[in-house]
Structure formats: structure tokens, C-alpha cells
Enzyme design. Sequence first.
Site, PDB file in Angstrom:
ATOM      1  N   SER A 118       0.851  -1.186   0.000  1.00 39.51           N
ATOM      2  CA  SER A 118       0.000   0.000   0.000  1.00 39.51           C
ATOM      3  C   SER A 118       0.886   1.234   0.000  1.00 39.51           C
ATOM      4  O   SER A 118       1.895   1.279   0.716  1.00 39.51           O
ATOM      5  CB  SER A 118      -0.922  -0.002   1.230  1.00 39.51           C
ATOM      6  OG  SER A 118      -1.862   1.046   1.121  1.00 39.51           O
ATOM      7  N   GLU A 119       0.511   2.235  -0.805  1.00 39.31           N
ATOM      8  CA  GLU A 119       1.386   3.385  -1.045  1.00 39.31           C
ATOM      9  C   GLU A 119       1.808   4.108   0.235  1.00 39.31           C
ATOM     10  O   GLU A 119       2.850   4.751   0.280  1.00 39.31           O
ATOM     11  CB  GLU A 119       0.688   4.431  -1.937  1.00 39.31           C
ATOM     12  CG  GLU A 119       0.320   3.957  -3.310  1.00 39.31           C
ATOM     13  CD  GLU A 119      -1.117   3.498  -3.375  1.00 39.31           C
ATOM     14  OE1 GLU A 119      -1.440   2.476  -2.744  1.00 39.31           O
ATOM     15  OE2 GLU A 119      -1.928   4.150  -4.046  1.00 39.31           O
ATOM     16  N   ASN A 120       0.948   4.041   1.265  1.00 39.05           N
ATOM     17  CA  ASN A 120       1.282   4.756   2.498  1.00 39.05           C
ATOM     18  C   ASN A 120       2.252   3.978   3.382  1.00 39.05           C
ATOM     19  O   ASN A 120       2.265   4.170   4.603  1.00 39.05           O
ATOM     20  CB  ASN A 120       0.012   5.142   3.265  1.00 39.05           C
ATOM     21  CG  ASN A 120      -0.861   3.945   3.597  1.00 39.05           C
ATOM     22  OD1 ASN A 120      -1.009   3.043   2.784  1.00 39.05           O
ATOM     23  ND2 ASN A 120      -1.431   3.934   4.774  1.00 39.05           N
ATOM     24  N   SER A 166       8.477   4.066  -0.013  1.00 43.09           N
ATOM     25  CA  SER A 166       7.337   3.364  -0.592  1.00 43.09           C
ATOM     26  C   SER A 166       7.223   3.657  -2.082  1.00 43.09           C
ATOM     27  O   SER A 166       6.959   2.764  -2.899  1.00 43.09           O
ATOM     28  CB  SER A 166       6.054   3.780   0.131  1.00 43.09           C
ATOM     29  OG  SER A 166       4.943   3.104  -0.390  1.00 43.09           O
TER      30      SER A 166
END
Lengths: 227, 227
Positions: free
Chosen positions: B61-63, B103
Site C-alpha cells: 500500500s502506497e502509504n 514506498s
Amino acid sequence: MINKIVQTMAEAMAGIRDGSVVLVGGFGSIGQPNALIDGLIEQGAKDLTVVANNSGVGHVGLARLLETGRVRKIVCSFPRTADPVVFEKLWRAGRIELEVVPQGTMAERMRAAGAGIPAFYTPTAVGTALAEGKEEREIRGRKYILEDALPGDVALIEAWEADRWGNLTYKSSARNFNPVMATAAKTTIVQTQHIVELGALDPEKVATAGIFVSRVLHVPYGEPTVT
Amino acid sequence: MNTIVKDNVKTLPACQPLSRRQIAERLARDIPEGWYVNLGIGAPLQVADYVPPEREVIFQSENGILGMGPAPAPAEINRWLINAGKQYVTLRSGGSYMHHADSFALIRGGHLDLCVLGAFQVAENGDLANWATTTDSAPAVGGAMDLAAGTPRLWVLMDHTTKTGESRLVRRCSYPLTAIGVVKRIYTNLAVVDVTPDGFAVREMVPGLTLDALQEVTDAPLRMATN
């Protein structure tokens, strides 16, 4: 003795000037330093440029800062949330400038600022509306655009643990933009859930080294209630 | 789904278009063990529900989450752990956290095996339009351009047509572009379609559908895939 821990919000916010570029950590409400944002509102600096992934939810935190009318411009990747009422209203009225930046480009622009890199080429956004006006260059057969570093005057950061040297750890996905923003600002101000003795943090787990931190304020508010 | 059948009742023979969940289930069958995968916000996230736990696929997940697990039971929510869609999630055993710049370095650096995104339109040359329409709300790009530019294998999950029956597989995108020439395969409620140097190639169709009938509801030319 080095002691970056301050006792009051007024000390934490001291010297933030009108016109500052303020980097605000967090992804949505997780890792967003709401107490420091309230402190900035109290402190009164205006004509600010805010850099944050989102544009605030409801009427708290970042949204509350926008509502004061002291933010001239916001730089963010996703100015849309479940409840972006404040931002949408200001934006539609032409009372706030918006710079939309791809999320990874935004993170890298701050990483570059903290690492002494003035600009960099990236494949992100090539051929799109967000590349307009930017230098394009072909390197080894692929197209890239030039993006500038994004330094801040001030970073507002939320940590999980901090010691008096400013060494920080983060909690789960609340890490997000906080470590990279800490490196990119002249003055980095931290609100932390826990203050620990110097030497108590496992050096293997320190995610932000104290060199990047200016001031630490203890704000044990508990758990975030919205995302 | 039913709308499409209704609007194109004269051109589509008796066939049962897939629901969004069924498209996700179909796509999940093509993800082998060992892949690192980012699933876009919305319908693509449902793909994770159809990868059995014994098949080790690592979701990012990008976060800043690598090894994201399913939604927690209400009693087990970690309020510091959300995904890019700002929903509470879990971390699988073996998972890890990282900051936003790392990320997106992972994303832009081409380290993921697959990214699945939703889309408004995909063009026959692989152009992707999935971030902005002509509505007047503030533009919000999030991580879509970084994911699209950085992931070597980009699959799109979307309905074959709009609710009013217009093809989403087009010769040239009319909506603002997210990235140029990046989509490799499209999973729709009617078909699985590869994007090749020679345009769209149909790999499979829902039972009862013919290539002629599919062509009737598709703007760009189609041919059957040869491999």
C-alpha cells in the site's frame, strides 16, 4: 546538555513567520500532528504555503487551519477526502491556490530537499497535464520530466516515541510522510505520544535521527478516531 | 452491469456480464504465488479477497505498508494502520512499514510485479486515463501516476462500457491521461483483453458472447489473441 524537548506549545511554535512553507505530516488523519496544527493557528502566522498529502477532513486539524484563511496555497496529491468541505469551499471561491503533485513525486521532492538534491528527473506524469511547463528529457530511451526539490521552512511531525536528542520512532502506517518531511525543513517540530529517556530507544529502530529534529512537544492524546 | 445489457440489448447476445466482485475473482486467478502487488483504491482492492491465504502474494500500500493483510475484526482494529483508501487493515506476519519516499521508490523503481488500477478509459496503445474527468471538483491524482509510470505490469479492472453504453476501450483517450502506453491487460465485465503493439487482443469472453458482439460495444478494433 542537548534538550530539544519543550514544555509549552508557545515554545514549540516560536519564530514561525508569515509566508512560511509548512510541511504537515500524515496520510489522511493518521500521523497528522493535529495538536501542532492547532498550535500554529494559535500562534497566528499567515500567508502560509502548506504541503500535505490531503486537504483536511471536516473542521479539525488541517481543515481548521485552512478555515482561518491563513493558507495562501496548498501543495498536495489528493485534495479529496470523505469530507473535504472546507477546502472545496475555499477552492471553488478562488481563495486558495492548489498545486496538485503526484504522491510519489511529492515525497521524492521533499526527500531531495533533505538530501541536498536541487531537482531530479522522474518518469511519473510524463505526457500528462501535470507535466505542462516542465523540462522533458530522454535518457537511455525513456522520457522523464524535471521536478524541483520541495524544501520547507517548518515541518510539523507526529511521532510515537521521542528522546531529548530528537530521535524518533513511529507507529504502524502513521510513519508515512513524517520521516521525509523531518529531513526537508529548516525547523522540524515534533509532537510525540511518548517521551523516553536518552538511550531507551533501540538504535536499530530509530526511524528519524535527532539531527533532523529541532523541537519535541509531549502530546499524549491517545488514538486517532478518524482516518 | 445490468445497465450495460439493457442499453445494448440489441447488440449483446444472451450472456451474463460479470459483477465487479466476479471480475476481481477472475483477475485474482492470474496472480501467481510470489508476486508483489499494489491494488488501486476501489474495485481493485477486492482482488485481495480472492487470493487464497496459502498462495503467498505480498500486497503493498502506497502509504508505506508491504505485506498488507485483510480488514481486521472490529475488536482488533489498530487505529494507526490504514491502507491507501484510508480503511483499517492488518499487517501479515512478515510484513513491514516504510516511509513515503521509500514506498514510492519501490513503486517507481519497478520493484512491484503487478499493479491493478481502475480506469475511465484505456486506449489501444495502452494509454491510461483514470485520475480526472471533466467535472469541476478539485483535481486529485494521489499515487496513480507514480504507479502507472513505475510498475512494469499494469492491469486495469473496469466495466467494459460506461453506464450509458459508451466504450471504455478506445482508440484515443478523451479524458486527461494518467500515463502513456502503460496498460498491459484489461479485465472487464465482458472480457479479458491484452494490449499489444497491434492493439487490443481478446483473450477470453464471458460465455455466450461473440467477438462480433463484443466489437459492437467496443470503440477500438478487436481481434482474438493468438497465444
